[in-house]
Write a protein that holds these residues in place. Structure first.
Motif, short mmCIF file in Angstrom:
data_model
loop_
_atom_site.label_atom_id
_atom_site.label_comp_id
_atom_site.label_asym_id
_atom_site.label_seq_id
_atom_site.Cartn_x
_atom_site.Cartn_y
_atom_site.Cartn_z
N SER A 248 0.83 -1.21 0.00
CA SER A 248 0.00 0.00 0.00
C SER A 248 0.86 1.26 0.00
CB SER A 248 -0.94 0.00 1.21
OG SER A 248 -0.20 -0.06 2.42
N VAL A 249 1.95 1.25 0.80
CA VAL A 249 2.84 2.41 0.81
C VAL A 249 3.56 2.55 -0.53
CG1 VAL A 249 4.91 3.41 1.87
CG2 VAL A 249 3.16 2.34 3.31
N ALA A 250 4.06 1.43 -1.06
CA ALA A 250 4.76 1.47 -2.34
C ALA A 250 3.85 1.98 -3.45
CB ALA A 250 5.29 0.08 -2.69
N ALA A 251 2.58 1.57 -3.43
CA ALA A 251 1.64 2.02 -4.46
C ALA A 251 1.42 3.53 -4.40
CB ALA A 251 0.31 1.28 -4.30
N ARG A 252 1.33 4.08 -3.18
CA ARG A 252 1.13 5.52 -3.05
C ARG A 252 2.36 6.29 -3.55
NH1 ARG A 252 -1.35 4.20 1.98
NH2 ARG A 252 0.45 4.91 3.16
N VAL A 253 3.55 5.79 -3.20
CA VAL A 253 4.78 6.45 -3.64
C VAL A 253 4.91 6.38 -5.16
CG1 VAL A 253 7.30 6.32 -3.59
CG2 VAL A 253 5.99 6.07 -1.48
N LEU A 254 4.64 5.21 -5.72
CA LEU A 254 4.74 5.05 -7.17
C LEU A 254 3.72 5.92 -7.90
CD1 LEU A 254 6.37 3.45 -9.26
CD2 LEU A 254 4.57 1.72 -9.22
N ASP A 255 2.58 6.13 -7.28
CA ASP A 255 1.56 6.98 -7.92
C ASP A 255 2.05 8.43 -7.98
OD1 ASP A 255 -1.15 6.90 -9.06
OD2 ASP A 255 -1.60 8.34 -7.48
N GLN A 256 2.80 8.87 -6.96
CA GLN A 256 3.37 10.22 -7.01
C GLN A 256 4.37 10.34 -8.16
OE1 GLN A 256 5.04 10.74 -3.10
NE2 GLN A 256 3.06 10.67 -2.07
N VAL A 257 5.17 9.30 -8.37
CA VAL A 257 6.12 9.30 -9.49
C VAL A 257 5.35 9.33 -10.81
CG1 VAL A 257 7.99 8.03 -10.62
CG2 VAL A 257 7.83 8.05 -8.12
N ARG A 258 4.26 8.56 -10.88
CA ARG A 258 3.45 8.53 -12.10
C ARG A 258 2.93 9.92 -12.45
NH1 ARG A 258 -1.68 9.00 -13.10
NH2 ARG A 258 -2.17 9.06 -10.87
N VAL A 259 2.43 10.63 -11.47
CA VAL A 259 1.90 11.98 -11.71
C VAL A 259 3.01 12.92 -12.21
CG1 VAL A 259 0.88 14.01 -10.60
CG2 VAL A 259 0.02 11.71 -10.06
N ALA A 260 4.18 12.86 -11.56
CA ALA A 260 5.29 13.72 -11.96
C ALA A 260 5.77 13.39 -13.37
CB ALA A 260 6.45 13.57 -10.97
N PHE A 261 5.83 12.10 -13.71
CA PHE A 261 6.32 11.69 -15.03
C PHE A 261 5.39 12.18 -16.13
CE2 PHE A 261 6.60 8.46 -18.46
CZ PHE A 261 7.92 8.69 -18.83
N ALA A 262 4.09 12.10 -15.90
CA ALA A 262 3.13 12.52 -16.91
C ALA A 262 3.20 14.02 -17.21
CB ALA A 262 1.72 12.13 -16.48
N LYS A 263 3.76 14.80 -16.28
CA LYS A 263 3.85 16.25 -16.49
C LYS A 263 5.12 16.66 -17.24
CE LYS A 263 1.25 17.43 -12.29
NZ LYS A 263 1.34 18.08 -10.95
N ILE A 264 6.07 15.75 -17.39
CA ILE A 264 7.34 16.09 -18.05
C ILE A 264 7.13 16.20 -19.55
CG2 ILE A 264 9.67 15.25 -18.57
CD1 ILE A 264 9.64 13.93 -15.79
N GLN A 265 7.64 17.27 -20.13
CA GLN A 265 7.55 17.48 -21.57
C GLN A 265 8.76 16.85 -22.25
OE1 GLN A 265 4.96 19.10 -23.46
NE2 GLN A 265 4.02 18.56 -21.50
N GLN A 266 8.50 15.82 -23.06
CA GLN A 266 9.56 15.17 -23.83
C GLN A 266 9.79 15.95 -25.12
OE1 GLN A 266 10.98 12.50 -22.46
NE2 GLN A 266 9.50 12.10 -20.83
N HIS A 267 11.02 15.84 -25.66
CA HIS A 267 11.38 16.57 -26.88
C HIS A 267 11.61 15.58 -28.02
CE1 HIS A 267 12.26 20.62 -25.04
NE2 HIS A 267 12.22 19.85 -23.97
N SER A 268 11.13 15.91 -29.20
CA SER A 268 11.41 15.11 -30.39
C SER A 268 12.46 15.81 -31.24
CB SER A 268 10.13 14.89 -31.20
OG SER A 268 9.68 16.12 -31.76
N GLU A 269 13.06 15.07 -32.16
CA GLU A 269 14.10 15.67 -33.01
C GLU A 269 13.56 16.79 -33.87
OE1 GLU A 269 15.84 12.45 -35.18
OE2 GLU A 269 17.36 12.07 -33.64
N GLY A 270 12.27 16.73 -34.19
CA GLY A 270 11.67 17.77 -35.01
C GLY A 270 11.32 19.03 -34.24
N GLY A 271 11.59 19.03 -32.95
CA GLY A 271 11.32 20.22 -32.13
C GLY A 271 9.99 20.19 -31.41
N GLY A 272 9.21 19.13 -31.62
CA GLY A 272 7.91 19.04 -30.95
C GLY A 272 8.03 18.56 -29.52
N HIS A 273 6.95 18.75 -28.76
CA HIS A 273 6.91 18.31 -27.37
C HIS A 273 5.75 17.32 -27.20
CE1 HIS A 273 9.10 22.10 -27.19
NE2 HIS A 273 9.60 21.72 -26.03
N PHE A 274 5.93 16.36 -26.31
CA PHE A 274 4.87 15.41 -26.05
C PHE A 274 5.04 14.87 -24.63
CE2 PHE A 274 8.40 13.11 -27.83
CZ PHE A 274 8.46 11.92 -27.12
N ALA A 275 3.95 14.36 -24.08
CA ALA A 275 3.98 13.79 -22.74
C ALA A 275 3.70 12.29 -22.82
CB ALA A 275 2.94 14.46 -21.84
#
Length: 548
Positions: free
Chosen positions: A480-507
């Motif tokens: 239960s504790v691990a699931a809550r911690v991993l969910d916080q990581v999930r939320v943070a990861f989904a907010k990160i803007q990835q970059h493509s070689e063409g200059g676009g951004h995606f999540a």
């Protein structure tokens, strides 16, 4: 504790628990003494007590794994020292110092004291804290870009302090030393003002602060100037924040202590303590074993990167003990070095034939011992990294993470401690590769690997299970504790803007599943249960965490 502590990990956890328990009262002593100085700036007795408290904190915090608190206490101590020696406070200086000390220790209590799991059931269910975030100073007049960089770095778990003027940097560094400075190469104050300011700070600072320069210019002259200013990185605007984060992580890893794990086996407690002190002085983690019959348990728990032992011991000889170690396939490559006064070359050769890698004759100088042990441990670590690490992400590979889980389950069983396993799978990863290209897909894999390492505890074990699938082992943690911690990581990861070689951004998002030893005590079965929970998350619509 009622049970006998028989492993280094348990001893360290017990000591860490005591430190954490006493930390609030120690900080209260500092802040209460500081208030006496604020009320009476000429109170020499209070300053003496304050200096002693900070000095003690600087030494003890780092010992128990709270390096940031230790470093900051040392910085506060350095600011106090001139006033202790007679320099008067100005009202502005004292008020600023008081605010800095109180703010930092309030922050440290909130973010750098994590519960020690296993002490009580109620403690196990608390949210798992990941320590004080590493501090980045961002110095640039481009406020729009500063905001974008700050948001992204905070998703990765960094604390970012923004500054728009060069004049504030030196004062900020004096009061709180950052882990990295990210600074514009040129300011209106001068063509190369950013580089000049870094040079000035470098002259007055005892330790060089890693620095990354950013600039609109991509010219050779600008890059050369950054190199001559001891720059650790150079980025042209607009800055690729994911690439910047990769550079910051690489810089911080390079500045970490080596901390080789050395096991010393000798029935002579005094001698083993002496050599242990020598190697600890070189920054190594040392386990002293005076009872050879405990060798297999210690090898499993401590996982030494080199074994240093005597030839002659009462229970069995060093040659026999080295053969016992070599019987286990897990330890066939761990370097074994004999340290003995035996000068008979034939007996030294017998030791080498038994599986030893070297024979050092006593007496040996501390410098030679440190050099010899560190070079062998470094080679072992490098070779193990090639064998056990995934080349793209630097995480444990499939085979290694499975071995780690089996070892952790065994240790948890002996200690009666909980343990959780999480399986993670990136959502729609094939579509990312097809849409943005495989280089972008590789970047996503590295980003998730980096985020997991930064957001989780040092004791958590992360591996790339295969393809876009990852595994995380959470020692001393329930599902239960691990699931809550991993969910916080999930939320943070989904907010990160990835970059493509063409200059676009995606999540990108990921789905996860978590199981613990309540589900199974078998490593393979536990992987299967966590994997099934992860696929349950996929069926729920992805981008969520399910618990078995």
């Amino acid at each position: 504790m009622a049970e006998k502590i028989d492993s280094l990990q348990e001893k360290l956890r017990a000591l860490e628990a005591v430190f954490i328990q006493k930390l609030p009262s120690k900080i209260a002593e500092i802040t209460q003494t500081l208030q006496q100085i604020v009320e009476r700036p000429d109170n020499k007795d209070a300053m003496v007590v304050m200096h002693r408290h900070l000095h003690t904190m600087a030494g003890s915090a780092g010992t128990f794994g709270f390096a940031e608190i230790g470093n900051q206490a040392r910085a506060f101590e350095a600011i106090l020292k001139p006033h202790l020696e007679g320099a008067p406070w100005t009202n502005e200086e004292l008020q600023a110092y008081s605010q800095e000390v109180n703010s930092y220790f309030d922050y440290a209590l909130k973010y750098d004291t994590k519960p020690v799991n296993g002490v009580a059931d109620s403690v196990q269910e608390e949210e798992k804290d990941v320590g004080t975030p590493q501090l980045i100073y961002l110095v640039d007049q481009d406020e729009a870009q500063n905001q974008e960089i700050t948001v992204q770095l905070e998703h990765f778990g960094y604390e970012v302090v923004r500054m728009n003027h060069l004049g504030t940097l030196a004062t900020a560094v004096a009061r709180r030393r950052p882990h990295v400075i990210v600074i514009e190469l040129s300011f209106p104050e001068g063509k190369v003002a950013g580089a000049e300011e870094i040079g000035r700070i470098k002259q007055i600072e005892r330790f060089r602060i890693p620095t990354v320069f950013v600039s609109h210019s991509n010219s050779f002259d600008s890059r050369l100037l950054a190199v001559r200013s001891s720059g650790d990185g150079y980025f042209t605007k607009p800055v690729d924040v994911v690439a910047l984060t990769e550079r910051i992580e690489a810089i911080l890893q390079n500045h970490e202590d080596q901390g080789f794990r050395v096991l010393i086996i000798d029935d002579d407690a005094v001698t083993s303590k002496f050599y242990g002190a020598v190697l600890r002085d070189a920054g190594m983690n040392v386990y002293l074993l005076n009872d050879p019959t405990q060798i297999l348990t210690v090898m499993t728990d401590f996982r030494p990167e080199i074994v240093l032992m005597d030839v002659y011991m009462p229970v069995c000889s060093g040659v026999e003990l080295s053969r016992i170690i070599r019987q286990d396939n897990s330890y066939v490559d761990v370097p074994i070095v004999f340290l003995s006064s035996e000068s008979d070359m034939s007996k030294q050769l017998d030791a080498v034939k038994a599986g030893a890698d070297d024979f050092i004759t006593k007496p040996v100088s501390p410098e030679y011992l440190k050099s010899s042990i560190s070079s062998r441990a470094e080679r072992y670590r490098s070779l193990r990294a090639l064998i056990m690490r995934d080349g793209l992400t630097g995480l444990y590979n499939h085979t290694a993470i499975k071995e780690q889980l089996a070892s952790e389950i065994s240790q948890a069983g002996r200690n009666g401690a909980p343990l959780a396993l999480a399986m993670i799978d990136l959502d729609n990863f094939k579509m990312i590769n097809d849409t943005y290209g495989h280089p972008a897909g590789d970047q996503v894999l590295r980003t998730l690997a980096r985020l997991l390492r930064q957001r989780l505890r040092r004791s958590d074990i992360v591996g790339r299970y295969g393809g876009e699938e990852f595994a995380v082992i959470f020692p001393d943690t329930t599902a239960s504790v691990a699931a809550r911690v991993l969910d916080q990581v999930r939320v943070a990861f989904a907010k990160i803007q990835q970059h493509s070689e063409g200059g676009g951004h995606f999540a990108v998002s990921f789905s996860g599943g978590v199981a613990d030893l309540e589900a199974s005590l078998d490593a393979d079965e536990l992987f299967d249960v966590a994997d099934a929970a992860m696929y349950a998350s996929k069926q729920k619509g992805r981008n969520c965490i399910s618990q078995a």
